[in-house]
Write a protein that holds these residues in place. Structure first.
Motif, PDB file in Angstrom:
ATOM      1  N   SER A  52      -0.398  10.824  -3.625  1.00 15.70           N
ATOM      2  CA  SER A  52      -0.996   9.720  -4.377  1.00 15.70           C
ATOM      3  C   SER A  52      -1.036   8.493  -3.478  1.00 15.70           C
ATOM      4  O   SER A  52      -0.219   8.338  -2.571  1.00 15.70           O
ATOM      5  N   LYS A  53      -1.994   7.615  -3.786  1.00 10.68           N
ATOM      6  CA  LYS A  53      -2.160   6.385  -3.022  1.00 10.68           C
ATOM      7  C   LYS A  53      -2.571   5.279  -3.973  1.00 10.68           C
ATOM      8  O   LYS A  53      -3.439   5.466  -4.809  1.00 10.68           O
ATOM      9  N   GLN A  54      -1.933   4.110  -3.857  1.00 11.34           N
ATOM     10  CA  GLN A  54      -2.271   2.989  -4.717  1.00 11.34           C
ATOM     11  C   GLN A  54      -1.852   1.677  -4.050  1.00 11.34           C
ATOM     12  O   GLN A  54      -0.975   1.660  -3.186  1.00 11.34           O
ATOM     13  N   ASN A  55      -2.503   0.607  -4.489  1.00  4.51           N
ATOM     14  CA  ASN A  55      -2.195  -0.734  -4.011  1.00  4.51           C
ATOM     15  C   ASN A  55      -1.601  -1.543  -5.165  1.00  4.51           C
ATOM     16  O   ASN A  55      -2.134  -1.533  -6.275  1.00  4.51           O
ATOM     17  N   ASN A  60       0.868  -1.178   0.000  1.00  2.00           N
ATOM     18  CA  ASN A  60       0.000   0.000   0.000  1.00  2.00           C
ATOM     19  C   ASN A  60       0.904   1.227   0.000  1.00  2.00           C
ATOM     20  O   ASN A  60       1.512   1.554   1.022  1.00  2.00           O
ATOM     21  N   SER A  62       0.131  -6.788 -10.264  1.00  2.00           N
ATOM     22  CA  SER A  62      -0.042  -5.439 -10.808  1.00  2.00           C
ATOM     23  C   SER A  62       1.014  -5.160 -11.862  1.00  2.00           C
ATOM     24  O   SER A  62       2.183  -5.514 -11.698  1.00  2.00           O
ATOM     25  N   SER A  68      -7.577  -3.434 -13.947  1.00  2.00           N
ATOM     26  CA  SER A  68      -8.657  -2.911 -13.111  1.00  2.00           C
ATOM     27  C   SER A  68      -9.832  -3.871 -13.002  1.00  2.00           C
ATOM     28  O   SER A  68     -10.610  -3.797 -12.045  1.00  2.00           O
TER      29      SER A  68
END
Length: 898
Positions: free
Chosen positions: A341-344, A329, A372, A474
């Motif tokens: 920004s935030k992403q997994n 995370n 990913s 996605s």
């Protein structure tokens, strides 16, 4: 004085008769001394004056009975209840007075599970003790250290005292090994078989316990072999210099098992975008001898965190594999800032292999690398440039089964995954089925000879099935992905034969019947409400059937050019393999329909309801194509430089030089041109097969107009050459080393990187104890002269690529780059390497990495630096190599600009 008759008990002893008479005289004197001589004399006198029995009628006769009884004292038990074996080179001396047995020079003593070897051994069989120590050789140097072994425990002290009865021992300057640990203590007290107390002890993983490069010094120790060591105040000493690193107490696991559970201490780092962090901390679970589990985690002060689960498993003669699941995370900057920004991101890796010995008729294997698309570009725990620059992730899980029937049959179930990390498109089959029945020759007689057109006729049965998904990152494993799945099954029966024509030509003919089943079709129709053509998915079974014909003819032509046996090049051999193939597929227009394109009733071109299916749609137009191919190889006979050899040496000049094209009989000269471009490819190996050279080109026979569109006019008729070269490429790969065959660095390959280190080496931040360089087998130390080392081990890998493009008369070099990787042993303990390159088109330096490593015996120090580009970073590590003390390290690195 009253004298009483007494009874004495004596130990039964065997003596000679003379000694018996003497004993009786002494015994008589003893009784006279006690004052009982009168009675004893009277009894003897009575016996002497006694009359015969028949003459004694009125007198009383007195009889004296023997008062000596059997021994009632139990013999003393022997002090040793086992057999003792001993020997010595010089002498074995027995001293009965002091109850000692002395063994001197290369002495050995064996008793039960105790093995003792030493220069001198003294056994006191009265006190049940043994002593062992060193002796002096002719030069006065102490040698032949004691070696005491009891069960699995082994000690090499200066001297030792051991009691066989109490099992206690005093050991001076003991040296012992427990797993990777080596322990030396000034005084060791052996309390029993399972507990030792040590005084003045040092612990180290160094190979030389007497002169270690580092050790942990402590004065009080409780040592339980094979289990643990508990110490008092412990201080770390490096190069005999005490450091301020100390602990009030310490605990060292000493399990004899391959691995034990324990805490993994995290390392500290800081980042400009994520703040301070603790990385790679967690716990190792030694669950069983067959599998384990490592749980690791990272935490940053800005809220970023990561979790990793790693497990290895194996069963002897059955299977082995490992599983890695990683989740991160990532939060950049802080909430409220424009760059927040935030992403997994995640990554799953699984490798599994089955031992063929377990079941030769079936196999199961897995090679999974999925997750990913941006994982390797943005991971906080991977510095893998090779994986970062790789645009594809792929996975495969397969099960194969062979049936021992007549004819033989086999089946395979496979799950595949292909992922483009640039477009983030994922293609997946879950699963796919492949089955086949071996070829059957129906016209072969009982003799089994397959010769001629008829007897070579054979047929087989093949079946394939797929459950295919096409999705994106996605939508991966979301309901829409499963709704869009395409399911199909395809069966085919190929029939073929081959035969000879005029002895020198090999001919073949085949036909193939194919049937395709699907569960989804489409229906196109004009929707007046939307005023457009819409595609409607029809769920339900549907099928189409196709067939085709093909034939081939080929031969092999040998040619030799002789230059004479006295020439350096004696001859060149040219082998040509021309072939012609013909393929015909009829039109299957019956599977095509028309639809309205607007409200006026205008009908569009036809479409097939099978468009977009797993196996596509059958061809609407018939195919009538002839293919022409020519393959060549060139080999030379060269006189050997060694004059003692009589046979010439064979050298391969060109491994292959191939030409191929095709002609379409259905060409209309407008949309379809008759001739396809000529494809040229070739390759060879130079410099003792160290350099691989591959080249290719595309030659188009047609000319193009001013807009770049191909015309139905040959290029030679348009004032040009016979062929127009539209593209060409050349690649060179060169690997050589003065150490022999170079071992490729494969630690990057597992994560999707390259086998070689042209893109640098992978840095797995979970475990930096592994070397950046390929590990080499130690075949002995090189002899180094007093002046210099004449041999410096090194290896080099080079790759060169050149691409030419001329599709629209641009005639330019579109790619021209070189990449080089060099590794060198700068000194016996220093290794260095560099990977770099240059792009002559872009006029810039390609990926560059510098790496250095220092072998500090028990320790390893490493530094790697990527100075340029978005992947620029550096990493420094120093720590103990041993896995037992892997937490004793210092790791500092910069954050990538990714």
């Amino acid at each position: 004085m009253t004298c009483q008759k007494t009874s004495h008990t004596f130990t039964k002893i065997a003596f000679k008769p003379l000694h018996t008479n003497l004993f009786n005289i002494v015994l008589l004197s003893f009784f006279l001394t006690l004052g009982c001589g009168k009675l004893y004399s009277q009894e003897i006198k009575t016996k002497k004056n006694a009359l015969p029995a028949e003459k004694q009628t009125d007198k009383t006769t007195t009889t004296v009975q023997d008062t000596v009884k059997l021994d009632t004292v139990r013999p003393k038990k022997t002090f040793l209840d086992g057999k003792v074996k001993y020997r010595a080179k010089d002498y074995a001396k027995i001293d009965q007075k002091h109850k000692l047995i002395t063994l001197y020079n290369e002495a050995e003593l064996y008793y039960k599970d105790v093995e003792l070897k030493s220069g001198i051994i003294v056994l006191n069989y009265e006190k049940d003790e043994v002593y062992a120590g060193r002796i002096k050789d002719s030069a006065g140097v102490l040698s032949q250290f004691p070696n005491f072994k009891q069960g699995a425990s082994e000690v090499q002290p200066d001297s030792i005292r051991f009691n066989f009865k109490t099992k206690k021992a005093l050991i001076y300057n003991s040296r012992t090994e427990q797993g990777e640990f080596k322990i030396k203590a000034a005084v060791t007290k052996k309390e029993n078989d399972s507990v030792y107390f040590l005084k003045g002890a040092r612990f180290t993983t160094s190979s030389d316990v007497d002169n270690p490069e580092y050790y942990f010094q402590t004065n009080k120790v409780k040592f339980i072999p094979g289990k643990k060591v508990v110490t008092g105040l412990t201080n770390m000493v490096i190069a005999d210099v005490p450091t301020p690193l100390a602990l009030p107490f310490a605990y060292f696991p000493m399990s004899q098992e391959k691995s034990v559970s324990g805490i993994i201490v995290p390392s500290y780092n800081d980042s400009n975008t994520r703040g301070f962090s603790l990385q790679n901390g967690g716990y190792y679970f030694a669950l069983s001898d067959n599998y384990d589990l490592t749980v690791l985690g990272d935490y940053y002060t800005n809220g970023s965190y990561a979790m990793r689960f790693e497990s290895s498993y194996a069963k002897k003669y059955k299977y082995r594999g490992n599983v890695n699941v990683r989740f991160e995370n990532l939060i950049s900057s802080e909430r409220g800032y424009p760059d927040y920004s935030k992403q997994n991101i995640y990554n799953i890796q699984w490798s599994h292999s089955k031992d063929t010995k377990s079941n030769p008729n079936s196999s199961f294997s897995a090679s999974v690398n999925m997750g990913s698309s941006k994982y390797f570009k943005q991971s906080i725990n991977q510095a893998n440039v090779g994986s970062n620059l790789n645009n594809t992730l792929s996975s495969s899980i397969s099960y194969n089964k062979t049936f021992n029937t007549i004819p033989g049959a086999r089946i395979a179930l496979t799950a595949t995954h292909q992922q483009n990390t640039q477009t983030e498109e994922i293609q997946m089959t879950l699963p796919s089925l492949q089955g086949s029945i071996d070829r059957v020759y129906p016209f072969v007689g009982k003799d089994g000879v397959k010769k001629g057109l008829i007897k070579n006729i054979n047929l087989q049965y093949n079946v394939t099935g797929q459950n295919r998904f096409v999705t994106t990152d996605s939508l991966f494993f979301k309901p829409q992905m499963f709704r869009d799945a395409q399911i199909g099954l395809q069966q085919s029966i190929p029939i073929s034969t081959n035969f000879k024509i005029f002895k020198y030509f090999s001919a073949g003919a085949s036909t193939n019947y194919q049937e395709t089943w699907v569960t989804k079709t489409i229906h196109k129709n004009y929707d007046p409400t939307q005023n457009k053509v819409v595609d409607q998915t029809i769920n339900g079974f549907d099928a189409f059937r196709t067939y085709n014909f093909s034939s081939n003819l080929g031969t092999t032509i040998y040619g030799t050019f002789n230059f004479g046996e006295d020439k350096r090049i004696q001859s060149i051999r040219h082998v040509m393999r021309p072939s012609i193939t013909y393929a015909y597929t009829p039109s299957f227009e019956k599977y095509y329909d028309n639809y309205y394109v607007d409200a006026s009733g205008r009908i569009s071109n036809s479409y097939s309801r099978f468009d977009g299916g797993v196996y596509g749609a059958p061809s609407k137009e018939n195919s009538n194509i002839v293919g022409i191919a020519l393959s060549n190889t060139f080999e030379a006979k060269v006189r050997d430089r060694d004059s003692t050899k009589t046979e010439p040496k064979k050298i391969m000049l060109l491994n292959n030089l191939n030409f191929s094209t095709s002609y379409n009989f259905n060409a209309d000269g407008k949309d379809i041109l008759a001739w396809q471009p000529v494809l040229v490819s070739g390759g060879t190996q130079l410099f003792d097969n160290k350099m691989n050279v591959n080249f290719g080109a595309t030659l188009d026979p047609y000319a193009i107009d001013n807009s770049g569109k191909k015309m139905n006019v040959y290029n030679i008729e348009n004032g040009g050459s016979l062929f127009r070269m539209t593209s060409a490429n050349l690649t060179l790969n060169y690997s050589f080393s003065n150490k022999g065959v170079k071992e490729e660095n494969k630690q990057s390959e597992r994560n999707g990187g390259r086998k070689d280190d042209l893109f640098g080496t992978n840095t797995d931040l979970n475990d930096s104890r592994k070397s950046q360089f390929a590990e080499e087998k130690d075949d002995g130390e090189d002899v180094i002269t007093e002046f210099f080392n004449s041999k410096i081990p090194w290896d080099m890998t080079m790759a060169y690529s050149l691409t030419y493009s001329n599709i629209n008369r641009e005639s330019k070099i579109t790619g021209n780059s070189i990449m080089v990787s060099i590794n060198m042993d700068i000194t016996p303990k220093w290794k260095g390497g560099v990977s770099s390159g240059y792009d002559f088109v872009q006029k810039g330096v390609t990926f560059t990495q510098f790496r250095f490593e220092r072998d500090l015996l028990s320790w390893r120090m490493a530094f790697n630096w990527t100075p340029l580009g978005p992947n620029s970073n550096w990493n420094f590590f120093i720590g103990i190599k041993s896995g037992v003390l892997s937490d004793i390290k210092w790791n500092k690195r910069s954050t990538s600009n990714r």
